[in-house]
Design an enzyme around this catalytic site. Structure first.
Site, PDB file in Angstrom:
ATOM      1  N   ASP A  37       0.872  -1.192   0.000  1.00 53.22           N
ATOM      2  CA  ASP A  37       0.000   0.000   0.000  1.00 53.22           C
ATOM      3  C   ASP A  37       0.903   1.234   0.000  1.00 53.22           C
ATOM      4  O   ASP A  37       1.820   1.344   0.816  1.00 53.22           O
ATOM      5  CB  ASP A  37      -0.886  -0.014   1.259  1.00 53.22           C
ATOM      6  CG  ASP A  37      -1.901   1.127   1.258  1.00 53.22           C
ATOM      7  OD1 ASP A  37      -3.106   0.835   1.193  1.00 53.22           O
ATOM      8  OD2 ASP A  37      -1.487   2.299   1.349  1.00 53.22           O
ATOM      9  N   LEU A  38       0.649   2.125  -0.936  1.00 53.30           N
ATOM     10  CA  LEU A  38       1.459   3.341  -1.010  1.00 53.30           C
ATOM     11  C   LEU A  38       1.144   4.250   0.177  1.00 53.30           C
ATOM     12  O   LEU A  38       0.003   4.286   0.640  1.00 53.30           O
ATOM     13  CB  LEU A  38       1.171   4.072  -2.317  1.00 53.30           C
ATOM     14  CG  LEU A  38       1.986   3.653  -3.548  1.00 53.30           C
ATOM     15  CD1 LEU A  38       3.428   4.136  -3.402  1.00 53.30           C
ATOM     16  CD2 LEU A  38       2.001   2.158  -3.795  1.00 53.30           C
ATOM     17  N   TYR A  42      -1.978  10.022  -2.917  1.00 54.87           N
ATOM     18  CA  TYR A  42      -2.197  11.227  -3.729  1.00 54.87           C
ATOM     19  C   TYR A  42      -1.207  12.332  -3.298  1.00 54.87           C
ATOM     20  O   TYR A  42      -0.693  13.079  -4.135  1.00 54.87           O
ATOM     21  CB  TYR A  42      -3.623  11.753  -3.579  1.00 54.87           C
ATOM     22  CG  TYR A  42      -4.712  10.950  -4.276  1.00 54.87           C
ATOM     23  CD1 TYR A  42      -4.472   9.687  -4.776  1.00 54.87           C
ATOM     24  CD2 TYR A  42      -5.998  11.480  -4.428  1.00 54.87           C
ATOM     25  CE1 TYR A  42      -5.478   8.951  -5.398  1.00 54.87           C
ATOM     26  CE2 TYR A  42      -7.008  10.761  -5.058  1.00 54.87           C
ATOM     27  CZ  TYR A  42      -6.738   9.489  -5.532  1.00 54.87           C
ATOM     28  OH  TYR A  42      -7.744   8.787  -6.137  1.00 54.87           O
ATOM     29  N   ARG A  74       0.728  14.571   9.281  1.00 54.01           N
ATOM     30  CA  ARG A  74       0.212  13.620  10.278  1.00 54.01           C
ATOM     31  C   ARG A  74       1.070  13.633  11.543  1.00 54.01           C
ATOM     32  O   ARG A  74       0.562  13.494  12.649  1.00 54.01           O
ATOM     33  CB  ARG A  74       0.134  12.211   9.686  1.00 54.01           C
ATOM     34  CG  ARG A  74      -0.885  12.113   8.550  1.00 54.01           C
ATOM     35  CD  ARG A  74      -1.109  10.676   8.111  1.00 54.01           C
ATOM     36  NE  ARG A  74      -1.511  10.605   6.699  1.00 54.01           N
ATOM     37  CZ  ARG A  74      -1.800   9.484   6.047  1.00 54.01           C
ATOM     38  NH1 ARG A  74      -1.747   8.325   6.684  1.00 54.01           N
ATOM     39  NH2 ARG A  74      -2.142   9.512   4.774  1.00 54.01           N
ATOM     40  N   ASP A 131      -4.005   2.413  -4.974  1.00 49.24           N
ATOM     41  CA  ASP A 131      -2.647   2.391  -4.409  1.00 49.24           C
ATOM     42  C   ASP A 131      -2.276   1.076  -3.724  1.00 49.24           C
ATOM     43  O   ASP A 131      -1.352   1.037  -2.935  1.00 49.24           O
ATOM     44  CB  ASP A 131      -2.448   3.586  -3.452  1.00 49.24           C
ATOM     45  CG  ASP A 131      -3.021   3.362  -2.076  1.00 49.24           C
ATOM     46  OD1 ASP A 131      -3.991   2.605  -1.949  1.00 49.24           O
ATOM     47  OD2 ASP A 131      -2.478   3.947  -1.115  1.00 49.24           O
ATOM     48  N   GLU A 132      -3.003   0.017  -4.053  1.00 45.47           N
ATOM     49  CA  GLU A 132      -2.688  -1.251  -3.389  1.00 45.47           C
ATOM     50  C   GLU A 132      -2.524  -2.371  -4.405  1.00 45.47           C
ATOM     51  O   GLU A 132      -3.202  -2.404  -5.417  1.00 45.47           O
ATOM     52  CB  GLU A 132      -3.811  -1.623  -2.414  1.00 45.47           C
ATOM     53  CG  GLU A 132      -3.941  -0.601  -1.303  1.00 45.47           C
ATOM     54  CD  GLU A 132      -5.125  -0.861  -0.380  1.00 45.47           C
ATOM     55  OE1 GLU A 132      -5.433  -2.027  -0.123  1.00 45.47           O
ATOM     56  OE2 GLU A 132      -5.727   0.131   0.047  1.00 45.47           O
TER      57      GLU A 132
HETATM   58  N1  DCP Z   1      -8.766   8.462  -1.493  1.00 44.15           N
HETATM   59  C1  DCP Z   1      -9.880   9.000  -2.073  1.00 44.15           C
HETATM   60  N2  DCP Z   1     -11.021   9.134  -1.352  1.00 44.15           N
HETATM   61  C2  DCP Z   1     -11.062   8.738  -0.077  1.00 44.15           C
HETATM   62  C3  DCP Z   1      -9.940   8.171   0.532  1.00 44.15           C
HETATM   63  C4  DCP Z   1      -8.782   8.051  -0.209  1.00 44.15           C
HETATM   64  O1  DCP Z   1      -9.849   9.377  -3.243  1.00 44.15           O
HETATM   65  N3  DCP Z   1     -12.166   8.896   0.582  1.00 44.15           N
HETATM   66  C5  DCP Z   1      -7.530   8.400  -2.278  1.00 44.15           C
HETATM   67  C6  DCP Z   1      -6.491   9.302  -1.687  1.00 44.15           C
HETATM   68  C7  DCP Z   1      -5.466   8.402  -1.125  1.00 44.15           C
HETATM   69  C8  DCP Z   1      -5.627   7.147  -1.951  1.00 44.15           C
HETATM   70  O2  DCP Z   1      -6.998   7.094  -2.282  1.00 44.15           O
HETATM   71  O3  DCP Z   1      -4.178   8.965  -1.250  1.00 44.15           O
HETATM   72  C9  DCP Z   1      -5.215   5.884  -1.247  1.00 44.15           C
HETATM   73  O4  DCP Z   1      -6.004   5.675  -0.092  1.00 44.15           O
HETATM   74  P1  DCP Z   1      -5.385   5.124   1.245  1.00 44.15           P
HETATM   75  O5  DCP Z   1      -6.501   4.790   2.147  1.00 44.15           O
HETATM   76  O6  DCP Z   1      -4.376   4.079   0.963  1.00 44.15           O
HETATM   77  O7  DCP Z   1      -4.687   6.392   1.895  1.00 44.15           O
HETATM   78  P2  DCP Z   1      -3.286   7.040   1.636  1.00 44.15           P
HETATM   79  O8  DCP Z   1      -2.477   6.245   0.674  1.00 44.15           O
HETATM   80  O9  DCP Z   1      -3.495   8.454   1.280  1.00 44.15           O
HETATM   81  O10 DCP Z   1      -2.639   7.033   3.066  1.00 44.15           O
HETATM   82  P3  DCP Z   1      -1.961   5.815   3.832  1.00 44.15           P
HETATM   83  O11 DCP Z   1      -0.536   6.182   3.968  1.00 44.15           O
HETATM   84  O12 DCP Z   1      -2.658   5.794   5.161  1.00 44.15           O
HETATM   85  O13 DCP Z   1      -2.186   4.569   3.027  1.00 44.15           O
HETATM   86 MG    MG Z   2      -2.223   4.173   0.912  1.00 51.66          MG
HETATM   87 MG    MG Z   3      -4.816   2.129   0.167  1.00 44.28          MG
END
Ligand code: DCP
Ligand code: MG
Ligand code: MG
Length: 543
Positions: A37-38, A42, A74, A131-132
């Site tokens: 998972d990235l 974004y 964060r 991102d996964e």
């Molecule tokens: N995303 C979105 N709408 C949401 C939640 C997330 O479009 N309601 C997008 C933005 C995130 C991406 O999906 O960057 C990936 O979601 P993740 O839950 O994996 O969150 P992040 O990658 O941002 O953070 P983390 O480091 O916790 O994985």
């Molecule tokens: Mg992520």
């Molecule tokens: Mg994710």
């Protein structure tokens, strides 16, 4: 960097050529699954585009919602998501970047998938949302364990063991997982070196556990789960909802059955769930709660549908709906062009606040779909823009689908509209295509197809923390299928998800051909090859 010449010395630094070691039977070894998972995906893409942002607390905004924040933010206590208003007020130095154009995120997502898929040890790679990725490395790991390596050979774990547990390097299962951890580290290093993005990983015996454990050390780190730690990991979850694959609709059904905690579900019998779920689903839910997940990592191909949604304050007139549908179609056209395939079905999704109130539901999305003539979107094979005539026909089709959900003579308050397309023909020229689109013999574009996937342009607040698979489940559970009230066809086997009017307009031979060529519409869940066992007996098997 290539993986052609991997230095596995760090995993097995010594050789024992004279060993009498008998290799374990691969059937007795666990599967090794990695979940990647990235980190703040974004936000990272935005930081790659504008490196000045790296040193600042920043977030990505879509409409009035912050959908992710970088780890610098964060670390300062700024939450991952929230409303723009609240976060900007509480954290005036938070920089917000508009993330409504998903193009770059999709591009990076595709590059990550391609990079991981290109690694020789990656047996299968399955994308999950943007991102996964799940990576099955079982054959490579088993081959190593079965090879000339002696059980006394030193073996290392990269990253963490869950709860800093002790692992036994003489245990073949632990050794498999340790090798998995080395591969996970390799994948993460490649992504960082080639794309400049950090990621986190989980390594476990199945997809569910790998995804769950992967979140334990974020960002830029990885965690491996020993089989004996499965229950401890599950105990950290509060409700069944926390398990990937159990969405809020399923969870609501479980609560109705009196199953509120994960322990309730772990101890449930299939018969306890019979009122709400069929046998396969009940078995799968119980297994998931016990950390049992036999589902394979399925190599991702092209998506089955492409679509987007927009959320807004309120739309209550036909003109506004029309304008919104036109706007959505324009963006969808770009996605279809990038994908390279021409769809045969279009679907409109809507959410009506008034209906939600009337039905006492917090989340009620409805959808209607219909077949479309292929010539309407044919232009998208060579251009991202629809010609005006086709565009206006498609807008009309979308409006007529919306009419099936919204009665113009009654008040309505739409807060979401979406359009998606699906049913991309695999074959090119046959009588059905000739019928649907003149001159539409070739479907696949000659340029390499790009992948894309169904992601809302704007996400619902309530979905803000959900991974896409769970969103899809909620979406599916709320879809109202078109029902055929009076089948205008002598063919009784009517495809339930097709528009009756379109169906009725087709010649009989075409209907027969279509029926013969289509897969079953309600595929039964894959039978699982593992019987539900008591959770304790299952985990006593390995320690
Ligand atoms: N995303 C979105 N709408 C949401 C939640 C997330 O479009 N309601 C997008 C933005 C995130 C991406 O999906 O960057 C990936 O979601 P993740 O839950 O994996 O969150 P992040 O990658 O941002 O953070 P983390 O480091 O916790 O994985
Ligand atoms: Mg992520
Ligand atoms: Mg994710």
């Amino acid at each position: 960097m290539s993986d052609e010449d991997p230095d596995w010395g760090s995993a097995f630094p010594e050789e024992f050529p004279h060993s009498k070691y008998t290799a374990p039977d691969p059937a007795s070894l666990p599967r090794i699954i990695i979940h990647i998972d990235l980190d703040c995906f974004y936000a990272q893409v935005e930081m790659v585009r504008n490196p000045d942002l790296r040193s600042k607390p920043m977030g990505v905004q879509q409409k009035q919602i912050v959908i992710t924040t970088n780890y610098l933010a964060r670390a300062r206590g700024i939450p991952k998501t929230g409303s723009v208003q609240a976060l900007s007020q509480a954290y005036p130095d938070l920089i917000l970047v508009n993330g409504e154009d998903l193009h770059e995120y999709r591009r990076f997502s595709q590059r990550i998938f391609e990079l991981v898929s290109s690694l020789s040890f990656a047996h299968a790679v399955e994308r999950l949302g943007m991102d996964e990725n799940f990576v099955d490395v079982t054959p490579w790991v088993h081959a190593q364990i079965q090879g000339s390596k002696d059980p006394d050979t030193k073996c290392v774990v990269q990253g963490h063991v869950f709860q800093e547990g002790k692992w036994d390097e003489l245990d073949p299962w632990h050794r498999c997982l340790a090798l998995g951890s080395v591969l996970a580290d390799r994948i993460r290093t490649q992504i960082r070196q080639e794309l400049g993005l950090t990621s986190s990983a989980g390594i476990a015996m199945n997809k569910t556990l790998a995804k769950l454990v992967g979140g334990c050390h974020k960002p830029d780190d990885q965690t491996m789960l020993l089989p004996s730690q499965t229950l401890s990991l599950l105990q950290t979850l509060k409700s069944p909802r926390a398990i990937p694959g159990i969405g809020s609709a399923t969870n609501a059904n479980l609560i109705e059955l009196g199953i509120e905690t994960l322990t309730d579900l772990q101890e449930a019998k299939i018969s306890d769930l019979a009122e709400m779920f069929d046998r396969d689903m009940a078995e799968r839910l119980i297994q998931l709660s016990q950390g049992i997940d036999p589902s394979p990592v399925k190599t991702s191909g092209k998506p089955q549908s492409i679509g987007l949604e927009d959320r807004f304050k309120v739309i209550s007139t036909r003109d506004e709906s029309k304008a919104k549908l036109k706007w959505l179609l324009g963006r969808l056209a770009q996605l279809i062009y990038e994908d390279g395939r021409i769809p045969r079905v279009i679907r409109v999704t809507a959410r009506d606040k008034i209906k939600e109130r009337a039905k006492g539901r917090r989340w009620l999305k409805e959808s209607r779909q219909t077949q479309i003539s292929r010539h309407l979107m044919n232009r998208l094979k060579s251009s991202p823009d629809l010609p005006p005539h086709e565009e206006s026909q498609l807008v009309d089709i979308c409006l007529s689908l919306l009419d099936k959900m919204v009665n113009e003579s009654n008040p309505y308050q739409l807060t979401l509209l979406g359009i998606s397309v699906s049913d991309f023909p695999a074959e090119t020229s046959n009588s059905i295509q000739n019928y649907f689109g003149a001159g539409a013999a070739k479907i696949e574009s000659s340029r390499p197809p790009k992948r894309s996937h169904e992601t809302p342009a704007i996400n619902e607040e309530v979905l803000s923390q959900l991974p896409p698979d769970i969103r899809a489940e909620i979406y599916q559970s709320n879809v109202k299928k078109v029902k055929l009230s009076s089948p205008a066809t002598p063919l009784t086997d009517f495809p339930h998800d097709w528009d009756p009017e379109v169906w009725a307009s087709l010649p009989l031979d075409i209907r027969s051909e279509l029926l013969a060529s289509r897969p079953t519409h309600h595929p039964k869940a894959q039978p699982t090859n593992q019987k539900t066992k008591s959770i304790t007996s299952y985990f006593q098997k390995k320690n």
